[in-house]
Design an enzyme around this catalytic site. Structure first.
Site, short mmCIF file in Angstrom:
data_model
loop_
_atom_site.label_atom_id
_atom_site.label_comp_id
_atom_site.label_asym_id
_atom_site.label_seq_id
_atom_site.Cartn_x
_atom_site.Cartn_y
_atom_site.Cartn_z
CE1 TYR A 103 -4.18 0.50 -0.33
CE2 TYR A 103 -4.41 -1.73 0.58
CZ TYR A 103 -4.92 -0.42 0.03
OH TYR A 103 -6.29 -0.71 -0.36
CD GLU A 140 -4.91 4.97 0.46
OE1 GLU A 140 -4.90 5.53 1.41
OE2 GLU A 140 -5.86 4.31 0.08
CG ASP A 161 -7.52 11.03 -24.37
OD1 ASP A 161 -6.56 10.18 -24.33
OD2 ASP A 161 -8.62 10.50 -24.06
CB THR A 167 -3.60 4.09 -22.55
OG1 THR A 167 -3.09 4.09 -23.87
CG2 THR A 167 -5.05 4.44 -22.41
CE LYS A 192 -6.06 2.53 -25.60
NZ LYS A 192 -7.11 3.49 -25.75
NE ARG A 231 -5.46 -4.05 -20.68
CZ ARG A 231 -5.69 -3.53 -21.81
NH1 ARG A 231 -6.66 -2.68 -21.86
NH2 ARG A 231 -5.49 -4.24 -22.80
C1 LIG Z 1 -8.36 3.83 -24.91
C2 LIG Z 1 -8.71 5.26 -24.78
C3 LIG Z 1 -9.03 6.03 -23.58
C4 LIG Z 1 -9.31 4.98 -22.35
O1 LIG Z 1 -8.31 4.13 -21.90
P1 LIG Z 1 -8.73 2.69 -20.72
O2 LIG Z 1 -7.58 2.21 -20.39
O3 LIG Z 1 -9.40 1.77 -21.71
O4 LIG Z 1 -9.86 3.41 -19.64
C5 LIG Z 1 -9.17 7.23 -23.16
N1 LIG Z 1 -9.02 8.10 -24.44
C6 LIG Z 1 -8.76 7.52 -25.67
C7 LIG Z 1 -8.74 8.35 -26.71
C8 LIG Z 1 -8.73 6.16 -25.95
O5 LIG Z 1 -8.38 5.88 -27.06
#
Ligand SMILES: *Cc1c(COP(=O)(O)O)cnc(C)c1O
Length: 414
Positions: free
Chosen positions: A50, A52, A196, A222, A225, A231
């Site tokens: 933990y 936090e 994002d 993320t 990807k 993840r």
């Molecule tokens: C995949 C994605 C997310 C979210 O990611 P998760 O890990 O699945 O919650 C947010 N924004 C965009 C543009 C994405 O393609």
């Protein structure tokens, strides 16, 4: 005791999934194959701890080594992206986005974001998501002709609605994002620019796509990807927003951080800083272009006519075929894709009129342009002969052979 002896049922399920990954073509644009070093860091006793709080300010004892782990991840993220501040604790991209919004907005505030069917994400204001329930979304989209972001419309809407935040960065947009123009518009209306880059982070750090850092005050991504880590999520921001971002992650929206995943994020960030990763990202883009061209040559229409990045979207609006059906038929041939809405969508988000195809994962396997053309041929063959089971079975075999020529380095579970 090994997993196989403690829980053989689970070990079998996991082994089957590894075999599926080994023997099928992963064309889902948001997926990738993390390295063994990343997996190794994730599967450690760091999960037991933990922690936090943040390095140097924890609510629990015994965090001296966890602080080293998280500080490494933070420093690497800041250096790699050239950002003032990084928060590496978000459990996912969606969690990162939740923290980003709540760091700077009050419920009911206005966000200018992209029309979801044009390539946006659930967390960009879908009515079934927290974002759509807590904030008021005004929407820009892509132009009808070129299917690229229409900056005249973005500027017009920004001036008319004076949003507190402008959102850019998408889930299914095949073209380069002009962060500079977004930054100019945001400055003009005194809005915060939020980028994002969940999909393109790996391309950004490799210099294959322009960076939003310097234009957007807050950037989320993320880590699983194109960045090819575990993840998870990550937030970058200007120094001014660092305290608000940190508070919005913990204690506002999360409790204990996943330090085993944070260690794996740090490993992935180290890998992404190497010259080989730059080559990898360049090859992703070359592969996407090669496959998109080969698919277009077979008479399929592509959203915006092609791609600048790691993905393209096939538009079936001129056909009877739906995204859902295309995805299912391709699955039988061992080709894994994801249906996608397209600009001007008339079907439901479950059925859709598009198919999103990406090259990050197969590029990790070492495949190049020649394999892309081969795969495009199979994909078109399946989509043109939807009811031909024999053809699908034949392609399934060939897919398997190709995959075994480009194996994943994962150990086989007994
Ligand atoms: C995949 C994605 C997310 C979210 O990611 P998760 O890990 O699945 O919650 C947010 N924004 C965009 C543009 C994405 O393609």
């Amino acid at each position: 005791m090994s997993l196989g002896s403690v829980d053989p049922e689970m070990a079998r399920a996991i082994a089957s999934e590894i075999e599926r990954q080994q023997t099928s073509l992963e064309l889902i644009a948001s997926e990738n194959f993390a390295s063994c070093a990343v997996l190794e860091a994730m599967g450690t006793p760091l999960t037991n701890k933990y922690a936090e709080g943040y390095p140097g300010r924890r609510y629990y004892g015994g965090c001296e080594y966890i602080d080293v782990v998280e500080s490494l991840a933070i420093e690497r993220a800041e250096r790699l992206f050239g950002a003032d501040h990084a928060n590496v604790q978000p459990h996912s991209g969606s969690s990162a986005n939740m923290a980003a919004y709540f760091a700077v907005l009050e419920p009911g505030d206005t966000i200018l974001g992209m029309e979801l069917s044009h390539g946006g994400h659930l967390t960009h204001g879908s009515e079934v998501n927290f974002s759509g329930q807590f904030f008021k979304f005004v929407r820009y989209g892509v132009g009808e002709q070129d299917q690229r972001i229409d900056f005249d419309q973005v500027r017009e809407l920004a001036r008319a609605h004076r949003p507190k935040l402008i959102q850019c960065g998408y889930t299914a947009y095949p073209r380069t994002i002009d962060f500079r123009s977004f930054g100019e518009i945001a400055r003009e209306v005194d809005a915060i620019l939020f980028a994002d880059i969940a999909h393109i982070a790996g391309l950004v750090v490799a210099g294959v796509h322009p960076t939003p850092v310097g234009h957007a005050q807050i950037v989320t991504t993320t880590t699983h990807k194109t960045l090819r880590g575990p993840r998870g999520g990550l937030i970058l921001c200007d120094a001014k927003y660092a305290p608000a971002i940190d508070r919005a992650v913990f204690p506002f929206s999360q409790g204990g951080p996943l330090e085993h995943v944070i260690a794996a994020k740090a490993v992935a960030l180290e890998e992404a800083s190497r010259p080989e990763f730059k080559e990898y990202a360049q090859q992703i883009v070359r592969n996407a272009r090669a496959m998109a061209e080969a698919v277009a040559e077979r008479g399929f229409r592509l959203v915006s006519g092609g791609t600048d990045n790691h993905l393209f979207v096939i538009d079936f609006r001129d056909r009877e075929l739906s995204g859902l059906k295309a995805q299912r038929r391709l699955d039988r041939a061992g080709i894994t894709t994801s249906k996608s809405t397209v600009p001007g969508e008339r079907r439901s988000p479950w059925v859709t009129s598009g198919l999103r195809v990406g090259t990050p994962a197969i590029t990790t396997r070492g495949m190049r342009e020649e394999e892309m053309r081969q795969i495009a041929g199979w994909l078109a063959d399946v989509l043109e002969n939807l009811e031909d089971e024999e053809l699908a079975a034949r392609i399934r075999e060939q897919v398997c052979e190709l995959c075994l020529r480009f194996p994943l380095p994962y150990p086989v579970l007994a």
